[in-house]
Design an enzyme around this catalytic site. Structure first.
Site, PDB file in Angstrom:
ATOM      1  N   CYS A 333      55.436  37.150   6.716  1.00 46.63           N
ATOM      2  CA  CYS A 333      55.625  36.621   5.358  1.00 46.63           C
ATOM      3  C   CYS A 333      55.476  37.655   4.231  1.00 46.63           C
ATOM      4  O   CYS A 333      56.364  37.743   3.365  1.00 46.63           O
ATOM      5  CB  CYS A 333      54.684  35.452   5.091  1.00 46.63           C
ATOM      6  SG  CYS A 333      53.889  34.740   6.516  1.00 46.63           S
ATOM      7  N   ARG A 362      48.536  39.944  17.381  1.00 51.28           N
ATOM      8  CA  ARG A 362      47.286  39.249  17.067  1.00 51.28           C
ATOM      9  C   ARG A 362      46.284  39.534  18.179  1.00 51.28           C
ATOM     10  O   ARG A 362      46.612  39.443  19.358  1.00 51.28           O
ATOM     11  CB  ARG A 362      47.526  37.743  16.921  1.00 51.28           C
ATOM     12  CG  ARG A 362      48.427  37.413  15.732  1.00 51.28           C
ATOM     13  CD  ARG A 362      48.693  35.929  15.570  1.00 51.28           C
ATOM     14  NE  ARG A 362      49.678  35.704  14.509  1.00 51.28           N
ATOM     15  CZ  ARG A 362      50.192  34.519  14.196  1.00 51.28           C
ATOM     16  NH1 ARG A 362      49.805  33.439  14.870  1.00 51.28           N
ATOM     17  NH2 ARG A 362      51.073  34.405  13.228  1.00 51.28           N
ATOM     18  N   GLN A 380      58.728  36.658  16.626  1.00 48.18           N
ATOM     19  CA  GLN A 380      59.025  35.349  16.050  1.00 48.18           C
ATOM     20  C   GLN A 380      60.452  35.295  15.519  1.00 48.18           C
ATOM     21  O   GLN A 380      60.965  36.286  15.004  1.00 48.18           O
ATOM     22  CB  GLN A 380      58.078  35.047  14.886  1.00 48.18           C
ATOM     23  CG  GLN A 380      56.645  34.768  15.283  1.00 48.18           C
ATOM     24  CD  GLN A 380      55.801  34.432  14.059  1.00 48.18           C
ATOM     25  OE1 GLN A 380      55.796  35.162  13.086  1.00 48.18           O
ATOM     26  NE2 GLN A 380      55.083  33.324  14.125  1.00 48.18           N
ATOM     27  N   ASP A 382      61.436  34.365  12.750  1.00 48.34           N
ATOM     28  CA  ASP A 382      60.765  34.012  11.509  1.00 48.34           C
ATOM     29  C   ASP A 382      61.753  33.961  10.351  1.00 48.34           C
ATOM     30  O   ASP A 382      62.619  34.830  10.228  1.00 48.34           O
ATOM     31  CB  ASP A 382      59.683  35.063  11.205  1.00 48.34           C
ATOM     32  CG  ASP A 382      58.492  34.463  10.494  1.00 48.34           C
ATOM     33  OD1 ASP A 382      58.555  33.273  10.157  1.00 48.34           O
ATOM     34  OD2 ASP A 382      57.504  35.187  10.293  1.00 48.34           O
ATOM     35  N   HIS A 384      62.136  32.874   5.963  1.00 49.87           N
ATOM     36  CA  HIS A 384      61.512  32.458   4.706  1.00 49.87           C
ATOM     37  C   HIS A 384      62.609  32.137   3.694  1.00 49.87           C
ATOM     38  O   HIS A 384      63.569  32.903   3.550  1.00 49.87           O
ATOM     39  CB  HIS A 384      60.583  33.551   4.175  1.00 49.87           C
ATOM     40  CG  HIS A 384      59.384  33.759   5.058  1.00 49.87           C
ATOM     41  ND1 HIS A 384      59.377  34.690   6.068  1.00 49.87           N
ATOM     42  CD2 HIS A 384      58.188  33.124   5.112  1.00 49.87           C
ATOM     43  CE1 HIS A 384      58.207  34.634   6.693  1.00 49.87           C
ATOM     44  NE2 HIS A 384      57.472  33.696   6.135  1.00 49.87           N
ATOM     45  N   LYS A 464      52.316  21.738   6.148  1.00 47.89           N
ATOM     46  CA  LYS A 464      53.438  22.068   7.025  1.00 47.89           C
ATOM     47  C   LYS A 464      53.864  20.867   7.850  1.00 47.89           C
ATOM     48  O   LYS A 464      53.094  19.936   8.080  1.00 47.89           O
ATOM     49  CB  LYS A 464      53.060  23.215   7.961  1.00 47.89           C
ATOM     50  CG  LYS A 464      51.848  22.940   8.851  1.00 47.89           C
ATOM     51  CD  LYS A 464      51.481  24.166   9.669  1.00 47.89           C
ATOM     52  CE  LYS A 464      50.196  23.935  10.460  1.00 47.89           C
ATOM     53  NZ  LYS A 464      49.838  25.096  11.308  1.00 47.89           N
ATOM     54  N   HIS A 510      58.086  28.750   4.578  1.00 43.58           N
ATOM     55  CA  HIS A 510      57.940  29.496   5.824  1.00 43.58           C
ATOM     56  C   HIS A 510      58.499  28.618   6.947  1.00 43.58           C
ATOM     57  O   HIS A 510      58.096  27.456   7.071  1.00 43.58           O
ATOM     58  CB  HIS A 510      56.470  29.774   6.140  1.00 43.58           C
ATOM     59  CG  HIS A 510      55.705  30.455   5.051  1.00 43.58           C
ATOM     60  ND1 HIS A 510      55.193  31.725   5.180  1.00 43.58           N
ATOM     61  CD2 HIS A 510      55.337  30.028   3.799  1.00 43.58           C
ATOM     62  CE1 HIS A 510      54.538  32.055   4.070  1.00 43.58           C
ATOM     63  NE2 HIS A 510      54.620  31.051   3.221  1.00 43.58           N
TER      64      HIS A 510
END
Length: 639
Positions: A333, A362, A380, A382, A384, A464, A510
């Protein structure tokens, strides 16, 4: 007189204080026998609990979810009772209820063996058959500490000593065993009939690796014999589908001790990965996303500004260079905001959709790692979306529709929707949280999706939607997410020029559809038990000859199949080994290939192939062009 209000609205009157068990008996002997607990004002209590004033009451039985939890909690105590009977030197620690069962941690001088587990389970059955009453008593904290120290139960004493000195603690006794517990519990051990011990694992005392390694015994307990058997059958099926086992058998990937929590993809596994990634890349392209790529390492100060440093510091890998502290990104992000901030953005540019196959890291604890499902390094899908408040509802609706199509293509049609609302520890104003939660709920309603509320489960920066898949054997996997964030654009000073010429903060959505590609591929492997649909299979067709005389013909067939779709070559394995054809067919069948074709002299003479489909299905002999059409259709349909 005391009035008790039952769930159907009827009233029962009693001349004075009355226990839950006595109320159940007044309703009927059948309910009295079935009663496991009571529910008073939303709180589950023992059947021995005394009602001293007018109260609402529901009798809890094994048919209720609360009843099943009481059964599992009590079975954990029965496990500890049996262990103490067979291994008096063992010390008991904690034994909570978990999903589908329970566990109990023990300190003992040697590892428990499978034979020990069988003996413990047998003893549990014997103790349950004695139908001993489960009796609660209350002690002052210091008296309870002294009591357990006297029993040699030092872990229990340590737990109790951490409770404030002015508090009392409750203990539950069944036969010769007494344990610290808040309860509630079944009225007697005879209520515990359908259980099984599953395995032994290691667990650090209080979850701290600096403490002693304890032995954790896992078990499962159910309200009926049929439910227990169904669950054990499910576990057997899940074991057959285990992606770690199939990953080895199908030569897809491996995990190596030289890099724990990361994946070594083999050629066939990487082919599967690329099919998933390229599919998702087309989804990006066809739905207005611009693909971007951010760096792996970002300065600590950025993570401090976003709030991640305070929340996720322990899960971040860090490094230092030239007296500057950096972190490997655990999510994408902040990088996308930095990209958004380059150059002036206008309201005409919004909504602006960025997508990235971003590699994240992580620092998951070793004990939490699980094949490719739970790793330390992952990628991911991912995305946005930078937009205005007016865009939130239509963007969320469009996203839900897109996600449903993607999941259907991968073989998932059963989706569970949850809206996770504000946690206690959060950033941003209540007003922004109100707007965000309302928009998410309205988007699901407008999409015709029934949803549950998960109170307090939102991210620290915004609520979310969680999209959870139910797989072929009924397991649930939370994959997709859509999060509304008013705070991070403000923290990183993102802005756009509005129609009024003034500067405004964008809203940041997100979103991820498959989430971690590693985890999603693991789910796919288990969903399809390794028999991946033709469009995803690393090898789609194997071409086999019977003798060397057909080798040239088989090469021609393989090349023709491979080039049948120029923009997306089919994946073909050519097997010309000097082995018996039955051996070669069996070997490729075990690799769960969608199609195997065989050519002998007859097939070569007629320009045909003998076709076998997965599952040992004989499709007979057909012209090569007809077979190619069959494969192309199977791949295109994503069946």
């Amino acid at each position: 007189m005391i009035q008790i209000t039952l769930p159907d609205g009827s009233l029962r009157e009693f001349p004075g204080p009355v226990t839950v068990a006595e109320v159940a008996a007044s309703i009927g002997t059948g309910l009295a026998k079935a009663a496991l607990a009571g529910k008073v004002g939303g709180k589950v209590v023992d059947t021995s609990y005394t009602l001293t004033e007018n109260s609402p009451l529901a009798i809890v039985t094994a048919k209720d979810a609360d009843g099943l939890e009481v059964i599992r909690h009590s079975t954990a105590h029965l496990l500890a009772y049996a262990v103490k009977e067979l291994f008096p030197d063992a010390q008991v620690t904690i034994g909570p209820v978990i999903e589908n069962g329970f566990f109990y941690d023990f300190s003992y001088k040697r590892p428990f063996t499978p034979e020990d587990l069988a003996a413990i389970e047998k003893r549990m059955g014997e103790l349950a058959a004695k139908d001993e009453p489960v009796v609660r008593r209350v002690l002052p904290r210091d008296e309870a500490v002294a009591y357990f120290k006297g029993l040699g139960e030092h872990y229990k004493a340590e737990i109790i000593a951490s409770i404030p000195a002015n508090e009392d603690v409750s203990l539950y006794r069944e036969g010769a065993f007494e344990d610290l517990c808040r309860g509630p519990h079944v009225p007697s051990t005879g209520k515990l009939k359908h259980f099984k011990l599953m395995k032994v694992a290691g667990a650090y005392w209080r979850g701290d690796h600096r403490n002693e390694m304890l032995q954790r015994i896992y078990g499962t307990a159910w309200a009926s014999k049929d439910e227990l058997q169904q669950y054990l059958t499910l576990l057997e099926e899940a074991e057959k589908r285990d992606h770690r086992k199939l990953g080895r058998e199908l030569d897809l990937f491996h995990i190596d001790e030289h890099s724990p929590g990361t994946v070594f993809w083999h050629p066939k596994g990487w082919t599967l990965w690329q099919e998933v990634e390229q599919y998702m890349r087309r989804v990006y392209r066809d739905n207005g996303y611009q693909e971007v790529k951010g760096p792996q390492i970002l300065d600590k100060s950025l993570w401090e500004k976003t709030g991640h440093w305070d929340k996720y510091r322990d899960n971040m890998f860090t490094t230092e260079s030239e007296k500057r502290d950096y972190a490997l990104k655990p999510m994408n992000c902040p990088g996308h905001i930095l990209i958004f901030k380059q150059g002036i953005k206008s309201y005409r540019d919004l909504p602006l959709r960025y997508g990235e196959f971003g590699q994240c890291h992580r620092n998951e604890p070793t004990g939490g790692l699980h094949g490719i499902m739970r790793v330390r390094g992952f990628t991911q899908d991912d995305g946005h979306i930078f937009c205005t408040e007016e865009h939130i509802l239509p963007e969320c609706m469009a996203y839900t529709s897109l996600l449903q199509k993607v999941y259907k293509d991968f073989g998932f049609t059963n989706i569970i929707y949850k809206v996770a609302t504000r946690p206690e520890a959060r950033i941003g104003s209540d007003e922004s949280w109100d707007k965000a939660e309302h928009a998410l709920m309205e988007s699901l309603r407008a999409s015709g999706c029934e949803f549950e509320i998960a109170p307090g489960d939102g991210a620290f920066y915004g609520p979310k939607i969680e999209y959870t898949l139910k797989d072929a054997i009924g397991r649930q996997w939370q994959c997709g997410t859509m999060q509304v964030d008013f705070s991070m654009p403000e923290r990183l000073d993102a802005e756009y020029v509005g129609e009024d010429g003034a500067r405004h903060r964008p809203v940041m959505l997100h979103r991820a559809i498959v989430g971690s590609l590693e985890r999603f591929i693991g789910i796919l492997i288990e969903q399809h038990a390794g028999a991946l649909p033709a469009w995803l299979a690393p090898v789609q067709v194997a071409v086999l000859n019977i003798t060397d005389a057909q080798a040239g013909y088989c090469r021609e067939i393989a090349e023709k199949i491979e080039k049948a779709v120029p923009q997306h070559p089919l994946r073909v394995a050519l097997d010309l080994r000097n082995e018996k054809i039955t051996y070669k067919i069996r070997e490729h069948s075990m690799q769960k290939l969608p199609f195997i074709v065989v050519a002998g002299d007859k097939e070569r003479a007629s320009g045909a192939v003998a076709v076998r489909a997965r599952g040992n299905k004989d499709l007979g002999v057909m012209p090569v062009d007809a077979f190619i059409e069959l494969v192309v259709q199977a791949v295109a349909s994503k069946a």
